[in-house]
Write a protein that holds these residues in place. Structure first.
Motif, short mmCIF file in Angstrom:
data_model
loop_
_atom_site.label_atom_id
_atom_site.label_comp_id
_atom_site.label_asym_id
_atom_site.label_seq_id
_atom_site.Cartn_x
_atom_site.Cartn_y
_atom_site.Cartn_z
N UNK A 164 0.83 -1.20 0.00
CA UNK A 164 0.00 0.00 0.00
C UNK A 164 0.87 1.26 0.00
N UNK A 165 0.30 2.35 -0.45
CA UNK A 165 0.97 3.64 -0.40
C UNK A 165 -0.11 4.69 -0.19
N UNK A 166 0.27 5.90 0.19
CA UNK A 166 -0.70 6.92 0.57
C UNK A 166 -0.93 7.99 -0.49
N UNK A 167 0.13 8.33 -1.23
CA UNK A 167 0.02 9.39 -2.24
C UNK A 167 0.47 8.88 -3.59
N UNK A 168 -0.15 9.39 -4.62
CA UNK A 168 0.20 9.02 -6.00
C UNK A 168 0.41 10.29 -6.82
N UNK A 169 1.62 10.49 -7.29
CA UNK A 169 1.89 11.59 -8.23
C UNK A 169 1.57 11.07 -9.63
N UNK A 170 0.49 11.55 -10.20
CA UNK A 170 0.00 10.99 -11.45
C UNK A 170 0.36 11.82 -12.68
N UNK A 171 0.91 13.01 -12.48
CA UNK A 171 1.26 13.85 -13.62
C UNK A 171 2.37 14.83 -13.27
N UNK A 172 3.23 15.08 -14.25
CA UNK A 172 4.26 16.12 -14.11
C UNK A 172 3.91 17.31 -14.99
N UNK A 173 2.74 17.26 -15.61
CA UNK A 173 2.33 18.33 -16.54
C UNK A 173 0.96 18.88 -16.17
N UNK A 174 0.70 18.96 -14.87
CA UNK A 174 -0.57 19.51 -14.41
C UNK A 174 -0.62 21.01 -14.59
#
Length: 275
Positions: free
Chosen positions: A240-250
């Motif tokens: 499990x993990x708590x945070x997800x960085x889903x984009x570098x182009x937000x």
């Protein structure tokens, strides 16, 4: 006469079949080339073992929800950003109005002698506009952990942090996996002693699987996983993990250009990453 006739018939048949030979050979060659091209295409989709923001992780498996579900509704899903000097001068009054921004991580230091020159301004502004804010350091495993810790705490006031400290661990820098893990653990322990709580660890999905997954002491920490795709990433062993960085182009109000976007996942809440 019969022999000559047979010879003529043979030449006629050979003449008629001759054009088919290069076509067959060409078809076989094209077939080989097509297969080779397909292999190259497949190789291009193999994730880089070292997660980098400039080269997003790719992964085939989804857990449950796409990243856009509840994207503009903080009540359904909690989104946030992390920034550094790369974002330049930020208008934090505008950022605070963006419904996608519920927390902010700011780069404070890197290695043993680099201090982000936007950190103090960004931190003051985040506090002024009421955003939940935390600080991170970029970990260099080829440098002593204690020296990196000393630089970080010299710049970061632990009493004013809203979020847990964050270690950005995404490079190896030529050291062995054992050295990387030993120094990362030492840094984690120093930060835990300073804060009274374990720090978060930011890394890429593939980097985690290769360099962190096998260490049970590191796995006891909360993780912030980077993987740029439509589906939530899966870690080895279903960790499990708590945070997800889903984009570098937000895109966020008040910030010119691209910015890293992330969100809480699963049953995680903002309280889970609060200091």
């Amino acid at each position: 006469m019969a022999t000559t006739r047979h010879r003529y018939i043979y030449y006629i048949i050979l003449f008629l079949l001759l054009p088919l030979v290069p076509q067959t050979a060409m078809a076989q060659k094209n077939k080989k080339n097509k297969k080779a091209t397909h292999s190259v295409t497949q190789m291009e989709w193999v994730p880089d073992p070292v997660a980098r923001k400039a080269m997003p992780d790719r992964h085939p498996n989804a857990i449950d929800k796409p990243i856009l579900a509840g994207y503009g509704n903080p009540g359904e899903m909690i989104h946030g950003i992390d920034v550094s000097h790369y974002q330049g001068r930020i208008n934090w009054d505008e950022v605070a109005k963006d419904p996608k921004v519920n927390y902010v991580y700011l780069k404070a230091t890197e290695g043993i002698n680099y201090v982000d020159d936007t950190y103090n301004y960004n931190f003051r502004e985040c506090k002024r506009v009421g955003l939940k804010v935390g600080s991170y350091l970029f970990f260099r495993p080829n440098l002593p952990a204690k020296a990196q810790f000393d630089l970080f705490v010299s710049q970061v006031d632990t009493r004013k942090q809203d979020l847990l400290p964050l270690i950005d661990a995404e490079v190896i820098k030529g050291v062995s996996t054992a050295v990387f893990q030993t120094r990362l653990l030492e840094l984690c322990e120093l930060l835990e002693k300073e804060y009274g709580k374990k720090p978060l660890i930011y890394t890429g999905r593939n980097f985690y699987n290769k360099y962190i997954h096998g260490n049970s002491r590191l796995r006891s920490h909360k993780f912030f996983i980077a993987a740029y795709s439509f589906d939530e990433p899966e870690l080895y062993g279903g960790e499990e993990y708590h945070l997800w960085q889903y984009s570098a182009t937000g895109r966020v109000r008040g910030i010119r250009g691209d910015v890293d976007m992330s969100r809480l996942v699963g049953r995680a809440t903002l309280r889970d990453i609060m200091y």
